[in-house]
Design a protein around this motif. Structure first.
Motif, mmCIF file in Angstrom:
data_model
loop_
_atom_site.group_PDB
_atom_site.id
_atom_site.type_symbol
_atom_site.label_atom_id
_atom_site.label_comp_id
_atom_site.label_asym_id
_atom_site.label_seq_id
_atom_site.Cartn_x
_atom_site.Cartn_y
_atom_site.Cartn_z
ATOM 1 N N LEU A 39 0.827 -1.203 0.000
ATOM 2 C CA LEU A 39 0.000 0.000 0.000
ATOM 3 C C LEU A 39 0.865 1.258 0.000
ATOM 4 N N ARG A 43 1.024 4.032 -2.944
ATOM 5 C CA ARG A 43 0.628 5.420 -2.700
ATOM 6 C C ARG A 43 1.750 6.408 -3.025
ATOM 7 N N THR A 58 0.775 -2.394 -8.167
ATOM 8 C CA THR A 58 -0.613 -2.844 -8.281
ATOM 9 C C THR A 58 -0.639 -4.326 -8.642
ATOM 10 N N GLU A 66 -3.984 -9.069 -2.543
ATOM 11 C CA GLU A 66 -4.653 -7.829 -2.156
ATOM 12 C C GLU A 66 -5.913 -7.667 -2.994
ATOM 13 N N ARG A 70 -9.362 -2.373 -2.280
ATOM 14 C CA ARG A 70 -8.333 -1.666 -1.502
ATOM 15 C C ARG A 70 -7.308 -1.001 -2.415
ATOM 16 N N LEU A 71 -6.960 -1.641 -3.496
ATOM 17 C CA LEU A 71 -5.999 -1.041 -4.428
ATOM 18 C C LEU A 71 -6.590 0.167 -5.135
ATOM 19 N N VAL A 74 -6.738 3.291 -2.699
ATOM 20 C CA VAL A 74 -5.543 3.802 -2.013
ATOM 21 C C VAL A 74 -5.285 5.275 -2.319
ATOM 22 N N TRP A 77 -7.459 7.108 0.276
ATOM 23 C CA TRP A 77 -7.487 6.302 1.491
ATOM 24 C C TRP A 77 -8.120 7.020 2.687
ATOM 25 N N TYR A 83 -9.308 0.279 5.230
ATOM 26 C CA TYR A 83 -7.947 0.182 5.763
ATOM 27 C C TYR A 83 -7.973 0.174 7.283
ATOM 28 N N GLU A 87 -2.666 0.714 8.939
ATOM 29 C CA GLU A 87 -2.420 1.016 7.525
ATOM 30 C C GLU A 87 -2.618 2.502 7.243
ATOM 31 N N ARG A 88 -3.619 3.096 7.866
ATOM 32 C CA ARG A 88 -3.876 4.528 7.681
ATOM 33 C C ARG A 88 -2.694 5.349 8.216
ATOM 34 N N LEU A 91 0.098 5.009 5.705
ATOM 35 C CA LEU A 91 -0.181 5.807 4.504
ATOM 36 C C LEU A 91 0.027 7.294 4.769
#
Length: 160
Positions: A39, A43, A58, A66, A70-71, A74, A77, A83, A87-88, A91
């Motif tokens: 991810l 990003r 990707t 994945e 979600r992809l 992103v 996000w 997420y 994960e947030r 990111l």
């Protein structure tokens, strides 16, 4: 479109890329979750406009299981509910670490503290290294106009 410089055949570039790939292997062997790595790679590559890396990450993330939702989300996000809090935080750190020139103070204390709530010191070291690495690779590919679209998951000799 053809790349301006072939990193695999140029002796200086090939040597530099070899060392960058070694950094990537260290990060891959770290305790930072693979899904988080992908991810973050995606990003940062989106922000930097690196088509080759967006294509690569990707496809690699999809190959690793994945989800397409979600992809696809992103890039947005902050508004997405798919997420985890960890994960947030990763990111956010990736965005601030990639957009250093856009913020006078670089990465905020809040972004760092949030990441530190979710990741231990080893994972943070991997995350910071990953953000630095993908930004370097994005820049190499953007400067040389490396074309996107033909990457196949697991393709040997590739970087980004």
């Amino acid at each position: 479109m053809e790349t301006r410089l072939d990193f695999l055949s140029n002796p200086v570039a090939a040597k530099a890329v070899k060392h960058l790939v070694s950094v990537g292997k260290v990060i891959a062997d770290s305790p930072l979750p693979a899904s988080t790595r992908e991810l973050v790679l995606l990003r940062a590559s989106q922000i930097n406009g690196c088509g080759f890396c967006v294509d690569m990450h990707t496809k690699e993330a999809t190959h690793a299981g994945e989800t397409s939702v979600r992809l696809h989300l992103v890039a947005a996000w902050r508004e997405a509910t798919v997420y985890t809090a960890a994960e947030r935080a990763a990111l956010e750190l990736a965005e601030q670490g990639t957009r250093i020139a856009d913020a006078a103070g670089g990465v905020t204390d809040e972004a760092w503290a949030d990441a530190a709530k979710h990741y231990d010191e080893e994972q943070l070291a991997a995350l910071v290294s990953l953000i630095a690495l993908i930004n370097a690779l994005n820049r190499m590919n953007v400067i040389t106009q490396r074309p996107a679209g033909d990457y196949q998951p697991g393709q040997p000799g590739q970087f980004g």
